[in-house]
Write a protein that holds these residues in place. Structure first.
Motif, PDB file in Angstrom:
ATOM      1  N   MET A  70       2.728  30.305 -23.771  1.00  0.00           N
ATOM      2  CA  MET A  70       2.226  30.133 -22.445  1.00  0.00           C
ATOM      3  C   MET A  70       1.509  31.405 -22.007  1.00  0.00           C
ATOM      4  SD  MET A  70       4.697  28.438 -19.720  1.00  0.00           S
ATOM      5  CE  MET A  70       4.023  28.451 -18.135  1.00  0.00           C
ATOM      6  N   ARG A  71       0.388  31.240 -21.447  1.00  0.00           N
ATOM      7  CA  ARG A  71      -0.385  32.382 -21.005  1.00  0.00           C
ATOM      8  C   ARG A  71      -0.026  32.755 -19.562  1.00  0.00           C
ATOM      9  NH1 ARG A  71      -6.543  31.355 -22.937  1.00  0.00           N
ATOM     10  NH2 ARG A  71      -6.089  31.097 -25.134  1.00  0.00           N
ATOM     11  N   ALA A  72       0.016  34.056 -19.314  1.00  0.00           N
ATOM     12  CA  ALA A  72       0.265  34.539 -17.958  1.00  0.00           C
ATOM     13  C   ALA A  72      -1.068  34.696 -17.249  1.00  0.00           C
ATOM     14  CB  ALA A  72       0.989  35.871 -17.997  1.00  0.00           C
ATOM     15  N   ARG A  73      -1.082  34.367 -16.021  1.00  0.00           N
ATOM     16  CA  ARG A  73      -2.296  34.468 -15.238  1.00  0.00           C
ATOM     17  C   ARG A  73      -2.583  35.925 -14.899  1.00  0.00           C
ATOM     18  NH1 ARG A  73      -2.737  30.428 -10.169  1.00  0.00           N
ATOM     19  NH2 ARG A  73      -2.838  28.707 -11.624  1.00  0.00           N
ATOM     20  N   THR A  74      -3.790  36.343 -15.029  1.00  0.00           N
ATOM     21  CA  THR A  74      -4.151  37.714 -14.659  1.00  0.00           C
ATOM     22  C   THR A  74      -4.619  37.714 -13.220  1.00  0.00           C
ATOM     23  OG1 THR A  74      -6.394  37.396 -15.458  1.00  0.00           O
ATOM     24  CG2 THR A  74      -4.809  38.333 -17.007  1.00  0.00           C
ATOM     25  N   HIS A  75      -4.198  38.732 -12.520  1.00  0.00           N
ATOM     26  CA  HIS A  75      -4.581  38.850 -11.111  1.00  0.00           C
ATOM     27  C   HIS A  75      -5.857  39.674 -11.003  1.00  0.00           C
ATOM     28  CE1 HIS A  75      -0.860  37.086  -9.680  1.00  0.00           C
ATOM     29  NE2 HIS A  75      -0.209  37.860 -10.540  1.00  0.00           N
ATOM     30  N   THR A  76      -6.778  39.147 -10.255  1.00  0.00           N
ATOM     31  CA  THR A  76      -8.009  39.902 -10.038  1.00  0.00           C
ATOM     32  C   THR A  76      -7.791  40.853  -8.869  1.00  0.00           C
ATOM     33  OG1 THR A  76      -8.857  38.200  -8.576  1.00  0.00           O
ATOM     34  CG2 THR A  76      -9.467  38.040 -10.900  1.00  0.00           C
ATOM     35  N   ARG A  77      -8.385  42.004  -8.974  1.00  0.00           N
ATOM     36  CA  ARG A  77      -8.250  42.992  -7.912  1.00  0.00           C
ATOM     37  C   ARG A  77      -9.142  42.618  -6.735  1.00  0.00           C
ATOM     38  NH1 ARG A  77      -7.834  48.863 -10.802  1.00  0.00           N
ATOM     39  NH2 ARG A  77      -5.663  48.578 -11.354  1.00  0.00           N
ATOM     40  N   PRO A  78      -8.664  42.939  -5.523  1.00  0.00           N
ATOM     41  CA  PRO A  78      -9.527  42.693  -4.359  1.00  0.00           C
ATOM     42  C   PRO A  78     -10.707  43.655  -4.387  1.00  0.00           C
ATOM     43  CG  PRO A  78      -7.539  43.834  -3.705  1.00  0.00           C
ATOM     44  CD  PRO A  78      -7.382  43.482  -5.156  1.00  0.00           C
ATOM     45  N   HIS A  79     -11.666  43.379  -3.575  1.00  0.00           N
ATOM     46  CA  HIS A  79     -12.857  44.225  -3.525  1.00  0.00           C
ATOM     47  C   HIS A  79     -12.455  45.656  -3.190  1.00  0.00           C
ATOM     48  CE1 HIS A  79     -15.428  40.775  -3.931  1.00  0.00           C
ATOM     49  NE2 HIS A  79     -14.786  40.173  -2.947  1.00  0.00           N
ATOM     50  N   PRO A  80     -13.068  46.626  -3.849  1.00  0.00           N
ATOM     51  CA  PRO A  80     -12.711  48.017  -3.553  1.00  0.00           C
ATOM     52  C   PRO A  80     -13.102  48.396  -2.122  1.00  0.00           C
ATOM     53  CG  PRO A  80     -14.603  47.937  -5.010  1.00  0.00           C
ATOM     54  CD  PRO A  80     -14.096  46.526  -4.864  1.00  0.00           C
ATOM     55  N   ALA A  81     -12.347  49.327  -1.582  1.00  0.00           N
ATOM     56  CA  ALA A  81     -12.621  49.771  -0.218  1.00  0.00           C
ATOM     57  C   ALA A  81     -13.978  50.467  -0.152  1.00  0.00           C
ATOM     58  CB  ALA A  81     -11.532  50.725   0.240  1.00  0.00           C
ATOM     59  N   ILE A  82     -14.654  50.260   0.939  1.00  0.00           N
ATOM     60  CA  ILE A  82     -15.962  50.873   1.120  1.00  0.00           C
ATOM     61  C   ILE A  82     -15.748  52.326   1.555  1.00  0.00           C
ATOM     62  CG2 ILE A  82     -18.092  50.805   2.442  1.00  0.00           C
ATOM     63  CD1 ILE A  82     -17.612  47.787   2.751  1.00  0.00           C
ATOM     64  N   THR A  83     -16.337  53.228   0.823  1.00  0.00           N
ATOM     65  CA  THR A  83     -16.167  54.655   1.123  1.00  0.00           C
ATOM     66  C   THR A  83     -17.504  55.287   1.489  1.00  0.00           C
ATOM     67  OG1 THR A  83     -16.418  55.162  -1.218  1.00  0.00           O
ATOM     68  CG2 THR A  83     -14.170  54.889  -0.405  1.00  0.00           C
ATOM     69  N   ASP A  84     -18.261  54.608   2.349  1.00  0.00           N
ATOM     70  CA  ASP A  84     -19.563  55.131   2.742  1.00  0.00           C
ATOM     71  C   ASP A  84     -19.430  56.390   3.592  1.00  0.00           C
ATOM     72  OD1 ASP A  84     -20.889  53.172   1.396  1.00  0.00           O
ATOM     73  OD2 ASP A  84     -21.099  51.878   3.146  1.00  0.00           O
ATOM     74  N   GLY A  85     -18.524  56.370   4.530  1.00  0.00           N
ATOM     75  CA  GLY A  85     -18.345  57.515   5.425  1.00  0.00           C
ATOM     76  C   GLY A  85     -16.882  57.877   5.531  1.00  0.00           C
ATOM     77  N   VAL A  86     -16.628  59.092   5.944  1.00  0.00           N
ATOM     78  CA  VAL A  86     -15.254  59.540   6.102  1.00  0.00           C
ATOM     79  C   VAL A  86     -14.755  59.046   7.451  1.00  0.00           C
ATOM     80  CG1 VAL A  86     -13.761  61.555   6.223  1.00  0.00           C
ATOM     81  CG2 VAL A  86     -15.725  61.562   4.696  1.00  0.00           C
ATOM     82  N   GLY A  87     -13.619  58.370   7.459  1.00  0.00           N
ATOM     83  CA  GLY A  87     -13.074  57.814   8.686  1.00  0.00           C
ATOM     84  C   GLY A  87     -11.951  58.632   9.273  1.00  0.00           C
ATOM     85  N   ILE A  88     -11.908  59.924   9.012  1.00  0.00           N
ATOM     86  CA  ILE A  88     -10.831  60.759   9.514  1.00  0.00           C
ATOM     87  C   ILE A  88     -11.319  61.467  10.775  1.00  0.00           C
ATOM     88  CG2 ILE A  88      -9.364  62.738   9.028  1.00  0.00           C
ATOM     89  CD1 ILE A  88      -9.588  62.033   6.074  1.00  0.00           C
ATOM     90  N   ARG A  89     -10.530  61.341  11.835  1.00  0.00           N
ATOM     91  CA  ARG A  89     -10.865  62.018  13.087  1.00  0.00           C
ATOM     92  C   ARG A  89      -9.704  62.906  13.474  1.00  0.00           C
ATOM     93  NH1 ARG A  89     -12.980  58.360  17.695  1.00  0.00           N
ATOM     94  NH2 ARG A  89     -13.156  60.447  18.547  1.00  0.00           N
ATOM     95  N   LEU A  90     -10.003  64.147  13.787  1.00  0.00           N
ATOM     96  CA  LEU A  90      -8.982  65.093  14.205  1.00  0.00           C
ATOM     97  C   LEU A  90      -8.808  65.019  15.714  1.00  0.00           C
ATOM     98  CD1 LEU A  90      -9.945  68.264  12.152  1.00  0.00           C
ATOM     99  CD2 LEU A  90      -8.043  66.736  11.742  1.00  0.00           C
ATOM    100  N   PRO A  91      -7.576  65.202  16.194  1.00  0.00           N
ATOM    101  CA  PRO A  91      -7.399  65.290  17.644  1.00  0.00           C
ATOM    102  C   PRO A  91      -7.979  66.609  18.156  1.00  0.00           C
ATOM    103  CG  PRO A  91      -5.307  65.564  16.498  1.00  0.00           C
ATOM    104  CD  PRO A  91      -6.326  65.229  15.462  1.00  0.00           C
ATOM    105  N   TRP A  92      -8.222  66.684  19.451  1.00  0.00           N
ATOM    106  CA  TRP A  92      -8.879  67.857  20.019  1.00  0.00           C
ATOM    107  C   TRP A  92      -8.074  69.126  19.810  1.00  0.00           C
ATOM    108  CZ3 TRP A  92      -6.385  70.737  23.655  1.00  0.00           C
ATOM    109  CH2 TRP A  92      -5.318  70.137  24.301  1.00  0.00           C
ATOM    110  N   TRP A  93      -6.741  69.004  19.846  1.00  0.00           N
ATOM    111  CA  TRP A  93      -5.910  70.192  19.743  1.00  0.00           C
ATOM    112  C   TRP A  93      -5.839  70.739  18.326  1.00  0.00           C
ATOM    113  CZ3 TRP A  93      -2.102  69.106  16.379  1.00  0.00           C
ATOM    114  CH2 TRP A  93      -1.693  67.791  16.261  1.00  0.00           C
ATOM    115  N   ALA A  94      -6.230  69.953  17.334  1.00  0.00           N
ATOM    116  CA  ALA A  94      -6.211  70.429  15.951  1.00  0.00           C
ATOM    117  C   ALA A  94      -7.255  71.523  15.730  1.00  0.00           C
ATOM    118  CB  ALA A  94      -6.440  69.270  14.987  1.00  0.00           C
TER     119      ALA A  94
END
Length: 68
Positions: free
Chosen positions: A1-25
């Motif tokens: 019996m063959r096991a089903r292979t799972h396909t990976r979801p679409h890779p995350a889009i890394t066009d821009g950096v989504g990190i925002r620092l708070p003002w006090w940092a």
């Protein structure tokens, strides 16, 4: 019996950096730098703290609470 292979979801889009620092940092290190620079430029304003240090007072209060 063959096991089903799972396909990976679409890779995350890394066009821009989504990190925002708070003002006090950014504000707190800049304020500390400015204070230290002011002490270096005018060392006559740097006085030693007089009286009992706050940490010693805190430890004294904790000891009194524990011994009661």
């Amino acid at each position: 019996m063959r096991a089903r292979t799972h396909t990976r979801p679409h890779p995350a889009i890394t066009d821009g950096v989504g990190i925002r620092l708070p003002w006090w940092a950014l504000a707190l290190p800049a304020l500390a730098f400015a204070a230290l620079l002011a002490l270096i430029l005018n060392p006559s304003d740097a006085h030693a703290a007089s009286g009992t240090p706050a940490v010693a007072q805190l430890l004294t209060h904790v000891r009194q609470l524990v011994t009661r």
